[in-house]
Design a protein around this motif. Sequence first.
Motif, PDB file in Angstrom:
ATOM      1  N   THR A  93      49.741  31.806  27.049  1.00 27.12           N
ATOM      2  CA  THR A  93      49.391  33.116  26.500  1.00 27.12           C
ATOM      3  C   THR A  93      48.955  33.015  25.045  1.00 27.12           C
ATOM      4  OG1 THR A  93      51.697  33.616  25.920  1.00 27.12           O
ATOM      5  CG2 THR A  93      50.911  34.355  28.091  1.00 27.12           C
ATOM      6  N   GLY A  94      49.211  31.876  24.421  1.00 22.95           N
ATOM      7  CA  GLY A  94      48.711  31.659  23.064  1.00 22.95           C
ATOM      8  C   GLY A  94      47.219  31.376  23.040  1.00 22.95           C
ATOM      9  N   ASP A  95      46.692  30.918  24.186  1.00 23.03           N
ATOM     10  CA  ASP A  95      45.273  30.590  24.298  1.00 23.03           C
ATOM     11  C   ASP A  95      44.467  31.658  25.018  1.00 23.03           C
ATOM     12  OD1 ASP A  95      45.903  28.121  23.151  1.00 23.03           O
ATOM     13  OD2 ASP A  95      46.157  27.155  25.107  1.00 23.03           O
ATOM     14  N   LEU A  96      45.137  32.436  25.859  1.00 19.87           N
ATOM     15  CA  LEU A  96      44.463  33.426  26.703  1.00 19.87           C
ATOM     16  C   LEU A  96      45.148  34.778  26.576  1.00 19.87           C
ATOM     17  CD1 LEU A  96      44.359  31.270  29.958  1.00 19.87           C
ATOM     18  CD2 LEU A  96      42.405  31.757  28.492  1.00 19.87           C
ATOM     19  N   SER A  97      44.393  35.820  26.805  1.00 21.54           N
ATOM     20  CA  SER A  97      45.012  37.141  26.841  1.00 21.54           C
ATOM     21  C   SER A  97      45.809  37.272  28.136  1.00 21.54           C
ATOM     22  CB  SER A  97      43.935  38.240  26.788  1.00 21.54           C
ATOM     23  OG  SER A  97      43.210  38.269  28.018  1.00 21.54           O
ATOM     24  N   MET A  98      46.731  38.210  28.187  1.00 22.90           N
ATOM     25  CA  MET A  98      47.502  38.433  29.413  1.00 22.90           C
ATOM     26  C   MET A  98      46.573  38.810  30.570  1.00 22.90           C
ATOM     27  SD  MET A  98      50.526  37.563  28.878  1.00 22.90           S
ATOM     28  CE  MET A  98      51.536  38.247  30.155  1.00 22.90           C
ATOM     29  N   ASP A  99      45.515  39.554  30.278  1.00 22.43           N
ATOM     30  CA  ASP A  99      44.543  39.896  31.324  1.00 22.43           C
ATOM     31  C   ASP A  99      43.889  38.644  31.888  1.00 22.43           C
ATOM     32  OD1 ASP A  99      45.021  42.619  31.136  1.00 22.43           O
ATOM     33  OD2 ASP A  99      43.292  43.007  29.842  1.00 22.43           O
ATOM     34  N   ASP A 100      43.519  37.719  31.003  1.00 25.76           N
ATOM     35  CA  ASP A 100      42.902  36.463  31.453  1.00 25.76           C
ATOM     36  C   ASP A 100      43.886  35.630  32.278  1.00 25.76           C
ATOM     37  OD1 ASP A 100      40.469  37.066  30.298  1.00 25.76           O
ATOM     38  OD2 ASP A 100      40.880  35.932  28.459  1.00 25.76           O
ATOM     39  N   VAL A 101      45.145  35.589  31.838  1.00 24.24           N
ATOM     40  CA  VAL A 101      46.169  34.857  32.589  1.00 24.24           C
ATOM     41  C   VAL A 101      46.300  35.467  33.983  1.00 24.24           C
ATOM     42  CG1 VAL A 101      48.650  34.367  32.750  1.00 24.24           C
ATOM     43  CG2 VAL A 101      47.451  34.029  30.577  1.00 24.24           C
ATOM     44  N   ALA A 102      46.384  36.787  34.049  1.00 24.66           N
ATOM     45  CA  ALA A 102      46.526  37.466  35.339  1.00 24.66           C
ATOM     46  C   ALA A 102      45.325  37.198  36.245  1.00 24.66           C
ATOM     47  CB  ALA A 102      46.709  38.967  35.121  1.00 24.66           C
ATOM     48  N   MET A 103      44.129  37.220  35.685  1.00 25.64           N
ATOM     49  CA  MET A 103      42.933  36.961  36.494  1.00 25.64           C
ATOM     50  C   MET A 103      42.915  35.529  37.019  1.00 25.64           C
ATOM     51  SD  MET A 103      39.823  39.209  34.803  1.00 25.64           S
ATOM     52  CE  MET A 103      39.753  38.249  33.324  1.00 25.64           C
ATOM     53  N   LYS A 104      43.333  34.567  36.192  1.00 24.70           N
ATOM     54  CA  LYS A 104      43.344  33.170  36.626  1.00 24.70           C
ATOM     55  C   LYS A 104      44.417  32.929  37.694  1.00 24.70           C
ATOM     56  CE  LYS A 104      41.251  31.177  32.530  1.00 24.70           C
ATOM     57  NZ  LYS A 104      40.116  30.524  33.141  1.00 24.70           N
ATOM     58  N   VAL A 105      45.567  33.563  37.550  1.00 26.38           N
ATOM     59  CA  VAL A 105      46.616  33.441  38.561  1.00 26.38           C
ATOM     60  C   VAL A 105      46.131  34.064  39.874  1.00 26.38           C
ATOM     61  CG1 VAL A 105      48.926  34.230  39.234  1.00 26.38           C
ATOM     62  CG2 VAL A 105      48.539  33.277  36.941  1.00 26.38           C
ATOM     63  N   ALA A 106      45.513  35.226  39.790  1.00 28.18           N
ATOM     64  CA  ALA A 106      44.980  35.892  40.995  1.00 28.18           C
ATOM     65  C   ALA A 106      43.922  35.021  41.663  1.00 28.18           C
ATOM     66  CB  ALA A 106      44.416  37.259  40.645  1.00 28.18           C
ATOM     67  N   ALA A 107      43.045  34.415  40.867  1.00 28.24           N
ATOM     68  CA  ALA A 107      42.008  33.553  41.434  1.00 28.24           C
ATOM     69  C   ALA A 107      42.634  32.340  42.128  1.00 28.24           C
ATOM     70  CB  ALA A 107      41.044  33.103  40.333  1.00 28.24           C
ATOM     71  N   ALA A 108      43.701  31.785  41.541  1.00 25.88           N
ATOM     72  CA  ALA A 108      44.387  30.643  42.166  1.00 25.88           C
ATOM     73  C   ALA A 108      45.031  31.058  43.480  1.00 25.88           C
ATOM     74  CB  ALA A 108      45.426  30.070  41.205  1.00 25.88           C
ATOM     75  N   ALA A 109      45.584  32.264  43.520  1.00 24.29           N
ATOM     76  CA  ALA A 109      46.212  32.747  44.750  1.00 24.29           C
ATOM     77  C   ALA A 109      45.162  32.937  45.833  1.00 24.29           C
ATOM     78  CB  ALA A 109      46.947  34.052  44.495  1.00 24.29           C
ATOM     79  N   VAL A 110      44.012  33.473  45.479  1.00 25.53           N
ATOM     80  CA  VAL A 110      42.937  33.655  46.451  1.00 25.53           C
ATOM     81  C   VAL A 110      42.442  32.300  46.947  1.00 25.53           C
ATOM     82  CG1 VAL A 110      40.561  34.459  46.732  1.00 25.53           C
ATOM     83  CG2 VAL A 110      42.245  35.915  45.594  1.00 25.53           C
ATOM     84  N   ALA A 111      42.253  31.365  46.020  1.00 19.77           N
ATOM     85  CA  ALA A 111      41.783  30.029  46.389  1.00 19.77           C
ATOM     86  C   ALA A 111      42.778  29.338  47.315  1.00 19.77           C
ATOM     87  CB  ALA A 111      41.531  29.189  45.144  1.00 19.77           C
ATOM     88  N   GLU A 112      44.070  29.504  47.039  1.00 14.94           N
ATOM     89  CA  GLU A 112      45.112  28.904  47.878  1.00 14.94           C
ATOM     90  C   GLU A 112      45.082  29.529  49.272  1.00 14.94           C
ATOM     91  OE1 GLU A 112      47.990  26.408  49.163  1.00 14.94           O
ATOM     92  OE2 GLU A 112      47.049  26.283  47.205  1.00 14.94           O
ATOM     93  N   GLY A 113      44.791  30.814  49.330  1.00 19.25           N
ATOM     94  CA  GLY A 113      44.714  31.495  50.623  1.00 19.25           C
ATOM     95  C   GLY A 113      43.519  31.061  51.442  1.00 19.25           C
ATOM     96  N   ASP A 114      42.465  30.601  50.757  1.00 18.53           N
ATOM     97  CA  ASP A 114      41.244  30.149  51.445  1.00 18.53           C
ATOM     98  C   ASP A 114      41.380  28.724  51.970  1.00 18.53           C
ATOM     99  OD1 ASP A 114      40.017  32.552  50.932  1.00 18.53           O
ATOM    100  OD2 ASP A 114      38.952  31.827  49.162  1.00 18.53           O
TER     101      ASP A 114
END
Length: 95
Positions: free
Chosen positions: A73-94
């Motif tokens: 969170t020192g490098d990214l905004s919380m919104d960016d962290v949330a988007m990257k986590v969501a993208a990882a979850a989608v990728a894992e689901g695929d």
Amino acid sequence: LQEIDRGLANSRIGIVLVTPALLETLKSATGIAGKEVSALLATDRVIPVAHDTTFDALRDISPLLAARSGLATGDLSMDDVAMKVAAAAVAEGDS
């Protein structure tokens, strides 16, 4: 530990929120905290998120957890962290 196992079995990814309090707990982890981290590390679906600390500080205490690809969170905004986590979850689901 059974609840952690059940949660991991039913989850696409797991997030470890790495905070100064977690680092203190891991320093003295002889009981459940060490077992919890071990259970999380047994999967390939763990994303550590460092908040108010660094991966260098984590590496001093848990090199295995710090070796995981993570977010800070020192490098990214919380919104960016949330988007990257969501993208990882989608990728894992695929996969």
